[in-house]
Design a protein around this motif. Structure first.
Motif, PDB file in Angstrom:
ATOM      1  N   PRO A  42       0.604  -0.893  -0.173  1.00 25.52           N
ATOM      2  CA  PRO A  42       0.256   0.344   0.099  1.00 25.52           C
ATOM      3  C   PRO A  42       1.014   1.205  -0.224  1.00 25.52           C
ATOM      4  CG  PRO A  42      -0.519  -1.207   1.897  1.00 25.52           C
ATOM      5  CD  PRO A  42       0.675  -1.973   1.020  1.00 25.52           C
ATOM      6  N   GLY A  43       0.558   2.212  -0.913  1.00 21.66           N
ATOM      7  CA  GLY A  43       1.084   3.975  -0.676  1.00 21.66           C
ATOM      8  C   GLY A  43       1.752   3.726  -1.918  1.00 21.66           C
ATOM      9  N   ASP A  44       2.062   4.607  -2.585  1.00 20.99           N
ATOM     10  CA  ASP A  44       2.533   5.107  -3.202  1.00 20.99           C
ATOM     11  C   ASP A  44       4.309   5.842  -3.229  1.00 20.99           C
ATOM     12  OD1 ASP A  44       1.607   8.229  -2.804  1.00 20.99           O
ATOM     13  OD2 ASP A  44       0.704   8.070  -4.393  1.00 20.99           O
ATOM     14  N   HIS A  45       4.168   6.625  -1.562  1.00 15.40           N
ATOM     15  CA  HIS A  45       5.712   6.899  -1.679  1.00 15.40           C
ATOM     16  C   HIS A  45       6.930   5.860  -2.200  1.00 15.40           C
ATOM     17  CE1 HIS A  45       3.516   4.172   1.379  1.00 15.40           C
ATOM     18  NE2 HIS A  45       5.287   3.575   2.194  1.00 15.40           N
ATOM     19  N   ALA A  46       8.013   6.010  -1.585  1.00 13.60           N
ATOM     20  CA  ALA A  46       9.189   5.472  -1.841  1.00 13.60           C
ATOM     21  C   ALA A  46       9.262   4.360  -1.048  1.00 13.60           C
ATOM     22  CB  ALA A  46      10.223   6.785  -2.378  1.00 13.60           C
ATOM     23  N   LYS A  47       9.748   2.667  -1.110  1.00 16.33           N
ATOM     24  CA  LYS A  47       9.781   2.090  -0.181  1.00 16.33           C
ATOM     25  C   LYS A  47      10.892   1.217  -0.988  1.00 16.33           C
ATOM     26  CE  LYS A  47       5.003   1.438  -1.258  1.00 16.33           C
ATOM     27  NZ  LYS A  47       3.824   0.780  -1.677  1.00 16.33           N
ATOM     28  N   LYS A  48      12.248   1.108   0.494  1.00 20.72           N
ATOM     29  CA  LYS A  48      12.861  -0.023   0.698  1.00 20.72           C
ATOM     30  C   LYS A  48      12.255  -1.717   1.790  1.00 20.72           C
ATOM     31  CE  LYS A  48      16.812   3.367  -0.307  1.00 20.72           C
ATOM     32  NZ  LYS A  48      17.839   3.685   0.273  1.00 20.72           N
ATOM     33  N   SER A  49      12.658  -2.275   1.336  1.00 20.43           N
ATOM     34  CA  SER A  49      12.895  -3.851   1.622  1.00 20.43           C
ATOM     35  C   SER A  49      13.852  -4.318   2.499  1.00 20.43           C
ATOM     36  CB  SER A  49      11.960  -4.450   0.588  1.00 20.43           C
ATOM     37  OG  SER A  49      11.129  -4.216   0.262  1.00 20.43           O
ATOM     38  N   ALA A  50      13.459  -5.063   3.246  1.00 24.81           N
ATOM     39  CA  ALA A  50      14.878  -6.379   3.842  1.00 24.81           C
ATOM     40  C   ALA A  50      14.488  -7.366   4.150  1.00 24.81           C
ATOM     41  CB  ALA A  50      15.170  -5.819   5.213  1.00 24.81           C
ATOM     42  N   LEU A  51      15.351  -8.567   3.257  1.00 24.13           N
ATOM     43  CA  LEU A  51      14.428 -10.060   3.326  1.00 24.13           C
ATOM     44  C   LEU A  51      14.537 -10.743   4.063  1.00 24.13           C
ATOM     45  CD1 LEU A  51      14.400 -10.298  -0.510  1.00 24.13           C
ATOM     46  CD2 LEU A  51      12.607  -9.296   0.887  1.00 24.13           C
ATOM     47  N   PHE A  52      13.128 -11.575   4.902  1.00 31.03           N
ATOM     48  CA  PHE A  52      13.965 -12.320   6.036  1.00 31.03           C
ATOM     49  C   PHE A  52      13.834 -14.177   5.539  1.00 31.03           C
ATOM     50  CE2 PHE A  52      14.466  -8.190   7.572  1.00 31.03           C
ATOM     51  CZ  PHE A  52      14.924  -8.170   8.411  1.00 31.03           C
ATOM     52  N   ASN A  53      13.528 -15.122   7.026  1.00 34.39           N
ATOM     53  CA  ASN A  53      13.181 -15.816   6.310  1.00 34.39           C
ATOM     54  C   ASN A  53      11.715 -16.386   6.893  1.00 34.39           C
ATOM     55  OD1 ASN A  53      16.137 -17.161   5.983  1.00 34.39           O
ATOM     56  ND2 ASN A  53      16.474 -16.512   7.931  1.00 34.39           N
ATOM     57  N   SER A  54      11.367 -15.587   8.129  1.00 30.39           N
ATOM     58  CA  SER A  54      10.255 -16.105   8.718  1.00 30.39           C
ATOM     59  C   SER A  54       9.252 -15.063   9.077  1.00 30.39           C
ATOM     60  CB  SER A  54      10.346 -17.404  10.344  1.00 30.39           C
ATOM     61  OG  SER A  54      11.107 -16.237  10.425  1.00 30.39           O
ATOM     62  N   GLY A  55       8.626 -15.344   9.401  1.00 28.38           N
ATOM     63  CA  GLY A  55       7.656 -13.501   9.631  1.00 28.38           C
ATOM     64  C   GLY A  55       7.685 -13.618  10.919  1.00 28.38           C
TER      65      GLY A  55
END
Length: 449
Positions: A120-133
Motif C-alpha cells: 500500500p501507498g505510492d511513496h518511496a519504499k525499501k525492503s529487507a528480506l528475512f526467513n520467517s514471519g
C-alpha cells in the motif's frame, strides 16, 4: 478431473479415501516421527504427504484430501504452481546460495522492487528480506525503534506475531505459544482490539480505536512509543475483522504522534483477503508492513517493507541474516507474484468468499452453535459458542474438526479459546472441490449436534 488453475498439477482434483485416516503407511511413519522428532512439534492431521497441488493433498496411503488450510495460508498459488516450479528449478541449477550480504544477486532486488510496487501507498519504499514471519516482525520493531528513538511497542488483544522471544511477548495467546518459555522481552504493551462479535455494546470502529488510544496515552505515552503493530485481520487470534474505521483511526493517531504504524500482513497478505493486502480494504497505508507465508509459494521468505527514510534509519549491517533473501526463495516469490497477477487472484479470492459465505450461512441456519461468520476473501472463519450465548465451545470445534479430518477435508481451528474454524483454501482450488468440502463440513455439524 484435473485443474488448470494457478498451482495446477497432474493430480486428479477430487476427494478419494481408500483407507481410514490415518492409513497404515502413515501410521508407520508416525511411529518413526515419534522416535526422532521432538514431541513439541505437533501435528494437526496425522497423514504423511507424497504430493499436493491445485486444491488437494495425496498421502502415502493413496488418500486424496481436500485442502482448506494451504499450509496455514502459505500455498496461496497452490503447492506446485508452474511458474514457481520453473523459476526454482532454474535458480537451483544456477546457484543455491551466496549470502546477499557478501555477494548480492538480482533476485533479492527484484523482490524488493515488486514489494515496492504492490504494498500500500505510492511513496518511496525499501525492503529487507528475512526467513520467517516472526523474524520480519522482530526486525520491523528494531527498525521502528531506531527510526523514532523510542522503545515501547503496542500490540492488541488476541494478537499472534511469532515464536521468538520478542514476538512471544507480542503474542497474546499463552498455550501453546508462550507457556513456560518466559521471561519475555520488555516494553511491550497490550491494548483492546475491535472484536465486533464480542462487543456487547456494538462499539463502532472509531470508538474502539479511541478506547485503545486512551489506554495507550494513559499507560505508555506517545512520547515513549516507537510503533503499534497490528494484524489488519487477526490470524491465530480468530480471524477477527475489526469494525470499519478502527484501522484508519489508529493510523491517523500514529501520524499525528510520531508513532509508526506497522501492519503485520503475514497471514492476510498477497491476495488472500480479496485485495493484494488487507490494509487496502480501507485505504490504510502503513509505515512498515511485514509479509511472509503467501509471498513465495511455500518456500521460506519474509520481508519488511516501508518508507525509505524509515528503512534507511538503521546503520549499515544492522539488518540481515545468513539466509535472508535466499536466491531460491526469491525465485519462488517472483514466480508466485507472476501467478497472482496472471490469474488475477484478488478477484478469485473474492469469488471464493462468496461461495464459502453462502455455504456457511446455510449451515449456520441449522446450527445455532455458529455464532459468527466473518472474514474476507479466502480468509474466512466461523466462531462456535454455546447457543444463545457468547460462551466459547472448543469441544464442539474439536469434534467437527475430527469428523472433517476423518472424511478427507483438511480444516484448521484457531482463536484465543480454540473455538474458531479458519478456512484458508489455496486460490487454485476449484469451486467443485470447495462445494464438496463444505458438504463434509455440513455433515460434520449434523453428526456432532
Amino acid at each position: 478431473m484435473s485443474t488448470t488453475l494457478a498451482g495446477s498439477t497432474t493430480l486428479t482434483q477430487q476427494r478419494n479415501l481408500v483407507t481410514e485416516i490415518p492409513g497404515p503407511r502413515s501410521q508407520e511413519k508416525l511411529a518413526r516421527k515419534k522416535e526422532f522428532v521432538a514431541d513439541g512439534v505437533g501435528t494437526t492431521l496425522p497423514v504423511f504427504v507424497e504430493a499436493a497441488g491445485g486444491g488437494v493433498i495425496r498421502d502415502v496411503d493413496g488418500n486424496t484430501l481436500i485442502d482448506l488450510g494451504s499450509g496455514i495460508a502459505v500455498t496461496t498459488v497452490g503447492n506446485a504452481a508452474p511458474e514457481v516450479v520453473t523459476r526454482v528449478q532454474e535458480q537451483v541449477a544456477a546457484f543455491t546460495h551466496t549470502c546477499f550480504m557478501i555477494t548480492p544477486y538480482d533476485g533479492y532486488v527484484d523482490v524488493a522492487v515488486a514489494l515496492a510496487e504492490l504494498t500500500p501507498g505510492d511513496h518511496a519504499k525499501k525492503s529487507a528480506l528475512f526467513n520467517s514471519g516472526a523474524e520480519a516482525v522482530e526486525n520491523a520493531v528494531k527498525i521502528a525503534r531506531v527510526a523514532t528513538g523510542k522503545d515501547a511497542v503496542v500490540v492488541f488483544d488476541h494478537a499472534y506475531h511469532g515464536r521468538t522471544n520478542l514476538t512471544m511477548a507480542m503474542t497474546s495467546k499463552n498455550m501453546p505459544y508462550k507457556n513456560g518459555f518466559g521471561p519475555f522481552a520488555g516494553e511491550v504493551y497490550r491494548v483492546p482490539m475491535s472484536y465486533p462479535f464480542r462487543e456487547t455494546e456494538g462499539i463502532k470502529g472509531q470508538d474502539a480505536a479511541a478506547r485503545a488510544i486512551d489506554q495507550i496515552e494513559k499507560q505508555v505515552g506517545a512520547e515513549n512509543l516507537a510503533c503499534i503493530v497490528i494484524e489488519p485481520i487477526l490470524g491465530e487470534g480468530g480471524f477477527v475483522v475489526p469494525a470499519d474505521g478502527f484501522l484508519p483511526a489508529l493510523s491517523a493517531w500514529c501520524r499525528e504522534n510520531d508513532v509508526l504504524f506497522v501492519a503485520d500482513e503475514i497471514q492476510s497478505g498477497f491476495c488472500r483477503t480479496g485485495d493484494w493486502f488487507a490494509c487496502d480494504h480501507e485505504g490504510v497505508v502503513p509505515d512498515l508492513i511485514t509479509t511472509a507465508k503467501g509471498i513465495a509459494g511455500g518456500l521460506p521468505l519474509a520481508a519488511v517493507t516501508g518508507r525509505s527514510e524509515v528503512m534507511d534509519a538503521v546503520h549499515a549491517g544492522g539488518l540481515g541474516g545468513t539466509y535472508g533473501g535466499n536466491p531460491v526463495a526469491c525465485a519462488a516469490a517472483l514466480g508466485a507474484i507472476h501467478e497472482m497477477k496472471t490469474h488475477d487472484l484478488p478477484t478469485r479470492a473474492r469469488s471464493i468468499e462468496s461461495l464459502i459465505r453462502r455455504r456457511l450461512e446455510s449451515i449456520a441456519a441449522d446450527h445455532p452453535a455458529i455464532g459468527d461468520i466473518r472474514g474476507r476473501g479466502a480468509m474466512m472463519a466461523i466462531e462456535l459458542v454455546k447457543p444463545g450465548t457468547l460462551e466459547p465451545d472448543a469441544a464442539r470445534a474439536g469434534a467437527v474438526a475430527a469428523y472433517c479430518h476423518k472424511n478427507g477435508v483438511v480444516v484448521l481451528t484457531c482463536g484465543t479459546w480454540g473455538n474458531v474454524f479458519r478456512f484458508l483454501p489455496p486460490l487454485s482450488i476449484s469451486d467443485e472441490l470447495l462445494d464438496e468440502a463444505f458438504d463434509v463440513v455440513a455433515e460434520a455439524f449434523a453428526a456432532t449436534a
